[in-house]
Design an enzyme around this catalytic site. Structure first.
Site, PDB file in Angstrom:
ATOM      1  N   ARG A  12       0.815  -1.212   0.000  1.00 51.58           N
ATOM      2  CA  ARG A  12       0.000   0.000   0.000  1.00 51.58           C
ATOM      3  C   ARG A  12       0.848   1.262   0.000  1.00 51.58           C
ATOM      4  NH1 ARG A  12      -2.756  -3.963   2.532  1.00 51.58           N
ATOM      5  NH2 ARG A  12      -4.979  -4.039   2.171  1.00 51.58           N
ATOM      6  N   ASP A  33     -11.435  -2.149   4.796  1.00 56.93           N
ATOM      7  CA  ASP A  33     -11.442  -1.333   6.016  1.00 56.93           C
ATOM      8  C   ASP A  33     -10.156  -1.523   6.813  1.00 56.93           C
ATOM      9  OD1 ASP A  33     -12.242   0.392   7.983  1.00 56.93           O
ATOM     10  OD2 ASP A  33     -13.611  -1.017   8.952  1.00 56.93           O
ATOM     11  N   GLU A  34      -9.069  -1.000   6.249  1.00 55.68           N
ATOM     12  CA  GLU A  34      -7.787  -0.973   6.938  1.00 55.68           C
ATOM     13  C   GLU A  34      -7.268   0.459   6.968  1.00 55.68           C
ATOM     14  OE1 GLU A  34      -5.149  -4.612   6.068  1.00 55.68           O
ATOM     15  OE2 GLU A  34      -6.151  -4.187   4.157  1.00 55.68           O
ATOM     16  N   TYR A  35      -6.393   0.730   7.934  1.00 55.07           N
ATOM     17  CA  TYR A  35      -5.654   1.989   8.013  1.00 55.07           C
ATOM     18  C   TYR A  35      -6.535   3.225   8.219  1.00 55.07           C
ATOM     19  CZ  TYR A  35      -2.334  -1.270   6.038  1.00 55.07           C
ATOM     20  OH  TYR A  35      -1.563  -2.378   5.804  1.00 55.07           O
TER      21      TYR A  35
END
Length: 305
Positions: free
Chosen positions: A8, A165-167
């Site tokens: 990412r 739904d990360e970070y």
């Protein structure tokens, strides 16, 4: 515990938001009519592409040696972001310059895949600013963000949206913690806005465990859900049929060919309908790809530069 291995990598300051792009008043484009692909029997194959480093066109370079069908059925642009505007105190859809470049050049970066019969969806990911899919403060706030997503799909002729739904770093910038209603409102509004498009779930984070609220379960509103832990087998905890689930997840070039083959073999033997891959790059990965296509489709993969 396994952890996701996505890099990412982001570029920041020069990126444009989708809201800015939509405000420019460009004429909306529509997805190109898909040319019939040669028949392929077996699970749906998904390829995430880190567009900060690699071209979406790589997805279209792999066909089955037997029959010529596309190896990959769904290409995921990774990734747009959910950002937080501290002035308006609202979530905004944000594109860094690499994502924006793909979208602005849809005619050469997206349409060629769609013309082969490959669906192209946009993944949306948290960006450390406190905004996430699970902490909209109201139904209206969730609906407003859903419209940003569906407007983007319409504007650029995309085939859907993928939620990751990360970070988010819930709580940053004074934002709220995850609540029970937020993701249900968001997915419900998005499905109403685009009833015939793909909505997929990278099965991780607070949103993934908050799929039901007020008597509404949004599980059935998803087209696909997949395991987020590369090199592993994990059935997503969502009430979808096996045909829409990928318990297998591999990183191309990062997961061994033997593991990729074993996960593909298990996908078929246990009757699941999706096989997830991540980080397809510009190298000839036909050996890595063939490791799973032999199990999924009974054919090696052919790479065309």
């Amino acid at each position: 515990m396994f952890t996701p291995v996505r890099s990412r990598i982001r570029t920041a300051a020069l990126a444009l938001s989708a809201i800015t792009a939509l405000a420019l008043g460009a004429t909306a484009t529509t997805g190109a009519a898909a040319a019939p692909a040669p028949a392929k029997q077996g699970p749906t194959s998904v390829a995430y592409v880190e567009v900060n480093n690699n071209s979406m066109l790589n997805v279209g370079k792999y066909t089955l040696a037997n029959g010529g069908g596309n190896v990959f059925d769904v290409a995921v642009i990774f990734a747009a972001n959910i950002n937080y505007n501290t002035g308006t105190k609202a979530a905004t859809l944000y594109f860094n310059e690499n994502v924006q470049r793909v979208l602005d050049n849809a005619a050469t970066q997206i349409r060629p895949l769609q013309q082969k019969g490959i669906k192209v969806v946009l993944s949306v990911l948290g960006n450390h600013q406190g905004a996430g899919f699970a902490n909209f403060p109201s139904r209206q706030a969730a609906s407003t963000y859903a419209k940003q997503l569906s407007d983007t799909v319409a504007k650029y002729g995309l085939d859907g949206i993928d939620f990751d739904d990360e970070y988010a770093e819930y709580g940053n910038n004074g934002t709220g913690q995850p609540n029970a209603s937020s993701f249900v409102y968001l997915v419900s509004a998005l499905r109403a806005n685009m009833p015939d498009k793909i909505i997929s779930l990278y099965n991780i984070g607070p949103a993934a465990s908050r799929l039901s609220y007020g008597g509404v379960d949004v599980s059935s509103k998803f087209d696909y859900a997949w395991n987020p832990y590369y090199g592993t087998w994990q059935v997503p905890g969502i009430a979808l049929p096996k045909s829409k689930l990928s318990p297998a997840a591999v990183e191309i070039g990062g997961t061994s060919q033997s593991t990729a083959a074993n996960l593909a073999r298990r996908t078929v033997s246990e009757g699941y309908g999706v096989y997830l891959t991540y980080n397809l790059d510009g190298a000839d990965r036909s050996a890595d790809v063939s490791a799973f296509t032999r199990e999924l489709y009974g054919s090696d993969a052919h790479y065309t530069p």
